[in-house]
Design a protein around this motif. Structure first.
Motif, PDB file in Angstrom:
ATOM      1  N   GLY A  63       0.934  -1.261   0.332  1.00 30.31           N
ATOM      2  CA  GLY A  63       0.093  -0.369  -0.021  1.00 30.31           C
ATOM      3  C   GLY A  63       0.807   1.500   0.545  1.00 30.31           C
ATOM      4  N   SER A  64       1.841   0.715   0.181  1.00 34.91           N
ATOM      5  CA  SER A  64       2.783   2.457   0.269  1.00 34.91           C
ATOM      6  C   SER A  64       3.099   3.143  -1.123  1.00 34.91           C
ATOM      7  CB  SER A  64       4.240   2.055   0.584  1.00 34.91           C
ATOM      8  OG  SER A  64       4.757   0.906  -0.253  1.00 34.91           O
ATOM      9  N   LEU A  65       2.896   2.771  -2.241  1.00 36.80           N
ATOM     10  CA  LEU A  65       2.966   3.446  -3.345  1.00 36.80           C
ATOM     11  C   LEU A  65       1.284   3.877  -3.861  1.00 36.80           C
ATOM     12  CD1 LEU A  65       4.542   3.692  -6.202  1.00 36.80           C
ATOM     13  CD2 LEU A  65       2.920   1.549  -7.258  1.00 36.80           C
ATOM     14  N   THR A  66       0.518   3.452  -3.076  1.00 38.33           N
ATOM     15  CA  THR A  66      -0.914   4.047  -3.939  1.00 38.33           C
ATOM     16  C   THR A  66      -0.974   5.513  -2.221  1.00 38.33           C
ATOM     17  OG1 THR A  66      -2.096   1.479  -3.343  1.00 38.33           O
ATOM     18  CG2 THR A  66      -3.175   3.872  -3.172  1.00 38.33           C
ATOM     19  N   MET A  67      -0.283   4.862  -1.163  1.00 42.63           N
ATOM     20  CA  MET A  67       0.065   6.429  -0.408  1.00 42.63           C
ATOM     21  C   MET A  67       0.377   7.332  -1.474  1.00 42.63           C
ATOM     22  SD  MET A  67       2.106   6.263   2.915  1.00 42.63           S
ATOM     23  CE  MET A  67       2.100   8.052   3.370  1.00 42.63           C
ATOM     24  N   CYS A  68       1.663   7.131  -1.698  1.00 39.50           N
ATOM     25  CA  CYS A  68       2.754   8.304  -2.465  1.00 39.50           C
ATOM     26  C   CYS A  68       1.070   8.987  -3.617  1.00 39.50           C
ATOM     27  CB  CYS A  68       3.733   7.680  -2.781  1.00 39.50           C
ATOM     28  SG  CYS A  68       4.801   7.622  -1.686  1.00 39.50           S
ATOM     29  N   MET A  69       0.754   7.928  -4.514  1.00 42.61           N
ATOM     30  CA  MET A  69       0.068   8.351  -5.011  1.00 42.61           C
ATOM     31  C   MET A  69      -1.065   9.153  -4.634  1.00 42.61           C
ATOM     32  SD  MET A  69       1.678   5.943  -8.204  1.00 42.61           S
ATOM     33  CE  MET A  69       0.787   6.523  -9.538  1.00 42.61           C
ATOM     34  N   GLN A  70      -1.409   9.495  -3.924  1.00 41.48           N
ATOM     35  CA  GLN A  70      -2.529   9.379  -3.731  1.00 41.48           C
ATOM     36  C   GLN A  70      -2.840  11.046  -3.938  1.00 41.48           C
ATOM     37  OE1 GLN A  70      -3.995   9.836  -0.184  1.00 41.48           O
ATOM     38  NE2 GLN A  70      -1.565   9.242   1.134  1.00 41.48           N
ATOM     39  N   PRO A  71      -3.934  11.969  -4.683  1.00 43.17           N
ATOM     40  CA  PRO A  71      -3.735  13.243  -4.669  1.00 43.17           C
ATOM     41  C   PRO A  71      -3.911  14.199  -3.601  1.00 43.17           C
ATOM     42  CG  PRO A  71      -5.911  12.488  -5.536  1.00 43.17           C
ATOM     43  CD  PRO A  71      -5.153  11.084  -4.455  1.00 43.17           C
ATOM     44  N   GLY A  72      -2.169  14.654  -3.269  1.00 43.63           N
ATOM     45  CA  GLY A  72      -2.556  15.881  -2.526  1.00 43.63           C
ATOM     46  C   GLY A  72      -0.871  15.735  -2.213  1.00 43.63           C
ATOM     47  N   ILE A  73      -0.200  14.817  -2.891  1.00 42.35           N
ATOM     48  CA  ILE A  73       1.499  14.835  -2.640  1.00 42.35           C
ATOM     49  C   ILE A  73       2.231  14.584  -3.593  1.00 42.35           C
ATOM     50  CG2 ILE A  73       2.909  12.739  -1.794  1.00 42.35           C
ATOM     51  CD1 ILE A  73       1.255  11.705   0.347  1.00 42.35           C
ATOM     52  N   LEU A  74       1.944  14.128  -4.487  1.00 39.25           N
ATOM     53  CA  LEU A  74       2.529  14.576  -6.065  1.00 39.25           C
ATOM     54  C   LEU A  74       1.768  15.605  -6.750  1.00 39.25           C
ATOM     55  CD1 LEU A  74       4.420  11.028  -6.976  1.00 39.25           C
ATOM     56  CD2 LEU A  74       5.347  13.320  -7.024  1.00 39.25           C
ATOM     57  N   CYS A  75       2.671  16.674  -6.815  1.00 38.42           N
ATOM     58  CA  CYS A  75       1.875  18.076  -7.798  1.00 38.42           C
ATOM     59  C   CYS A  75       1.023  17.623  -9.323  1.00 38.42           C
ATOM     60  CB  CYS A  75       3.171  19.259  -8.054  1.00 38.42           C
ATOM     61  SG  CYS A  75       4.107  18.980  -9.168  1.00 38.42           S
ATOM     62  N   ASN A  76       0.703  17.923 -10.339  1.00 40.79           N
ATOM     63  CA  ASN A  76       0.045  17.978 -11.803  1.00 40.79           C
ATOM     64  C   ASN A  76       1.950  17.708 -12.405  1.00 40.79           C
ATOM     65  OD1 ASN A  76      -1.919  17.877 -10.755  1.00 40.79           O
ATOM     66  ND2 ASN A  76      -2.261  20.381 -12.484  1.00 40.79           N
ATOM     67  N   ALA A  77       2.135  16.750 -13.114  1.00 42.58           N
ATOM     68  CA  ALA A  77       3.201  16.249 -13.725  1.00 42.58           C
ATOM     69  C   ALA A  77       4.201  16.133 -12.984  1.00 42.58           C
ATOM     70  CB  ALA A  77       3.779  17.988 -14.990  1.00 42.58           C
ATOM     71  N   GLY A  78       3.824  15.478 -11.585  1.00 41.48           N
ATOM     72  CA  GLY A  78       5.227  15.222 -11.204  1.00 41.48           C
ATOM     73  C   GLY A  78       5.414  13.788 -11.056  1.00 41.48           C
ATOM     74  N   ARG A  79       6.642  13.312 -10.848  1.00 46.23           N
ATOM     75  CA  ARG A  79       7.273  11.666 -10.620  1.00 46.23           C
ATOM     76  C   ARG A  79       7.561  11.357  -9.738  1.00 46.23           C
ATOM     77  NH1 ARG A  79       9.972  16.379 -11.656  1.00 46.23           N
ATOM     78  NH2 ARG A  79      12.171  15.773 -12.349  1.00 46.23           N
ATOM     79  N   MET A  80       6.638   9.296  -9.900  1.00 45.28           N
ATOM     80  CA  MET A  80       6.907   8.570  -8.995  1.00 45.28           C
ATOM     81  C   MET A  80       7.946   7.848  -8.869  1.00 45.28           C
ATOM     82  SD  MET A  80       4.821   7.995  -6.218  1.00 45.28           S
ATOM     83  CE  MET A  80       6.434   6.472  -5.390  1.00 45.28           C
ATOM     84  N   VAL A  81       8.896   7.653  -7.656  1.00 43.28           N
ATOM     85  CA  VAL A  81       9.618   6.250  -8.716  1.00 43.28           C
ATOM     86  C   VAL A  81       9.324   5.454  -6.997  1.00 43.28           C
ATOM     87  CG1 VAL A  81      12.094   5.844  -8.367  1.00 43.28           C
ATOM     88  CG2 VAL A  81      11.418   8.207  -9.048  1.00 43.28           C
ATOM     89  N   PRO A  82       9.144   4.302  -7.686  1.00 44.64           N
ATOM     90  CA  PRO A  82       9.051   3.329  -6.544  1.00 44.64           C
ATOM     91  C   PRO A  82       9.940   2.162  -7.041  1.00 44.64           C
ATOM     92  CG  PRO A  82       7.557   2.681  -8.716  1.00 44.64           C
ATOM     93  CD  PRO A  82       8.017   3.457  -8.992  1.00 44.64           C
ATOM     94  N   MET A  83      11.013   2.147  -5.324  1.00 43.13           N
ATOM     95  CA  MET A  83      11.958   1.900  -5.241  1.00 43.13           C
ATOM     96  C   MET A  83      12.574   0.039  -5.011  1.00 43.13           C
ATOM     97  SD  MET A  83      14.007   4.087  -5.888  1.00 43.13           S
ATOM     98  CE  MET A  83      15.752   3.072  -5.669  1.00 43.13           C
ATOM     99  N   GLY A  84      10.973  -0.507  -4.717  1.00 48.84           N
ATOM    100  CA  GLY A  84      10.936  -1.914  -4.021  1.00 48.84           C
ATOM    101  C   GLY A  84      10.744  -2.816  -5.039  1.00 48.84           C
ATOM    102  N   PHE A  85      10.560  -4.434  -4.407  1.00 45.16           N
ATOM    103  CA  PHE A  85       9.976  -5.181  -5.592  1.00 45.16           C
ATOM    104  C   PHE A  85       9.128  -6.304  -4.409  1.00 45.16           C
ATOM    105  CE2 PHE A  85      13.923  -4.556  -6.636  1.00 45.16           C
ATOM    106  CZ  PHE A  85      13.976  -5.061  -8.547  1.00 45.16           C
ATOM    107  N   SER A  86       7.917  -5.208  -3.859  1.00 47.52           N
ATOM    108  CA  SER A  86       7.213  -6.114  -3.221  1.00 47.52           C
ATOM    109  C   SER A  86       6.149  -6.214  -4.798  1.00 47.52           C
ATOM    110  CB  SER A  86       6.576  -4.488  -2.434  1.00 47.52           C
ATOM    111  OG  SER A  86       4.869  -5.267  -2.149  1.00 47.52           O
ATOM    112  N   THR A  87       5.184  -7.528  -3.156  1.00 47.97           N
ATOM    113  CA  THR A  87       4.462  -7.778  -4.803  1.00 47.97           C
ATOM    114  C   THR A  87       3.512  -7.911  -4.442  1.00 47.97           C
ATOM    115  OG1 THR A  87       4.544  -9.972  -3.877  1.00 47.97           O
ATOM    116  CG2 THR A  87       5.717  -9.886  -6.201  1.00 47.97           C
ATOM    117  N   ALA A  88       3.118  -7.221  -3.687  1.00 49.85           N
ATOM    118  CA  ALA A  88       1.299  -7.223  -2.339  1.00 49.85           C
ATOM    119  C   ALA A  88       0.625  -5.994  -3.732  1.00 49.85           C
ATOM    120  CB  ALA A  88       1.710  -6.817  -1.909  1.00 49.85           C
ATOM    121  N   LYS A  89      -0.446  -6.170  -4.191  1.00 48.49           N
ATOM    122  CA  LYS A  89      -1.625  -5.614  -5.385  1.00 48.49           C
ATOM    123  C   LYS A  89      -1.098  -3.893  -4.580  1.00 48.49           C
ATOM    124  CE  LYS A  89      -3.293  -9.007  -7.579  1.00 48.49           C
ATOM    125  NZ  LYS A  89      -2.473  -9.550  -7.760  1.00 48.49           N
TER     126      LYS A  89
END
Ligand code: ZN
Ligand code: ZN
Length: 347
Positions: free
Chosen positions: A246-272
């Motif tokens: 759920g950490s990636l979902t948390m980072c990508m929720q509206p209010g964290i990244l601005c428009n045209a923002g970049r998201m970089v996941p660092m892990g290999f979690s296989t969780a949905k």
């Protein structure tokens, strides 16, 4: 030189053995023999030991953060000589596939990774092609040399994220990789780096490494704090180095990244995760993958030689190779001090 050596093998998950085996011979004249001096213990080693690494096969000699001395060279070797201190690349690639040709050898179709898909450095000696070792100045302490590989990851993921000084960066998780990303963003001139974790001691360390703001997500509202800090704009880049379900979902929720923002996941979690097209497209976000590193060992070694990194407190425990069972003990019984271990090989 000795004829036999000690080597650590994980025959199957949750088991390890120390074996006495012959010192390997050079396979051809382009190879070198490396005598190990230090090796970092990484989160992925914990996963290999616990059977949680999707890329690992068994039996396996772990270890991908390898530093040592050249003990023997093949007749064709020109880049290093006996006695040179070196860092060993963790990847072995084909050089001919599409990815290798476009400069993305870390995701070569036939990539083999030392310490997970191929045998690594938790042994006194091993051989490698000379093209996969890089000289490092003798002035660099072995304790620091073992950290070149994780610092190369910091260089790679911040390059993938196209970090520039104007970026406002959010880093979720202030463990080893989060701390290294923080240091790298500050070295690249980012004026605002916000670190988030659930551990106050880890956040204090992040402050010492230059974090401009820290958020404890256990006790504070992350969205609210980010809104305050960025005056409602949101951050331009987010790194997920916490990697819990759920950490990636948390980072990508509206209010964290601005428009045209970049998201970089660092892990290999296989969780949905719960990511929708709208979460990406309403803000036209870039979701940027980043795996290991690519052509970053040499520039990272140069920075390590210039003492450009604050390695103080990155490794938290140093364990002699003769006491390797302690490494496995702490993988089974993790504590704050064993967060980042480095194995030091005996003389
Ligand atoms: Zn690692
Ligand atoms: Zn390739």
């Amino acid at each position: 030189m000795k004829e036999t050596m000690r080597c650590v093998v994980i025959p199957e998950p949750h088991k390890f053995e120390v074996r006495e085996v012959p010192v390997p011979e050079l396979q051809n004249e382009d190879e070198v023999l490396i005598q190990m001096k230090s090796a970092g213990v990484c989160g992925s080693d914990h996963h290999i030991y616990h059977g949680l690494n999707p890329c690992s096969t068994y039996p396996r000699i772990p270890g991908h953060e390898n530093a040592g001395v050249i003990a023997k060279v093949g007749a064709n070797v020109k880049n290093v000589k006996v006695g040179d201190h070196v860092i060993v690349d963790l990847i072995h690639t084909c050089g001919t596939c599409y990815q290798c040709k476009i400069g993305r050898k870390n995701v070569c179709e036939h990539v083999s990774v030392r310490g997970s898909g191929a045998d690594g450095g938790w042994r006194e000696y091993f051989t490698a092609p000379a093209s996969e070792v890089y000289k490092i100045d003798d002035s660099v302490d072995w304790k620091d040399a073992a950290l070149v590989e994780p610092y190369a990851i910091g260089a790679h993921c911040t390059a993938r994220a196209r970090i520039v000084p104007d970026d406002t960066v959010f880093i979720l998780g202030t463990g080893t990789i989060g701390s290294i990303i923080l240091q790298t963003c500050k070295a690249k001139g980012c004026k605002t780096v916000i670190c988030c974790d659930i551990d106050d001691a880890s956040l204090e360390r992040a402050k010492a490494y230059g974090a401009d703001y820290v958020i404890n997500s256990k006790t504070e509202d992350v969205l609210l704090r980010i809104s305050e800090i960025t005056e409602g704009h949101g951050v331009t880049v987010a790194f997920d180095s916490a990697c819990f379900p759920g950490s990636l979902t948390m980072c990508m929720q509206p209010g964290i990244l601005c428009n045209a923002g970049r998201m970089v996941p660092m892990g290999f979690s296989t969780a949905k995760e719960e990511i929708t097209q709208a979460m990406i497209n309403q803000r036209e976000l870039d979701v940027i993958g980043s795996r290991m590193s690519c052509y970053q060992f040499e520039p990272t070694i140069e920075r390590m030689e210039k003492k450009a990194f604050n390695t103080e407190g990155i490794a938290t425990m140093f364990i002699p190779f003769s006491q390797i069972e302690k490494v496995f003990y702490y993988m089974d019984h993790p504590c704050a001090e064993s967060k980042k271990m480095v194995i030091l090989f005996d003389e």
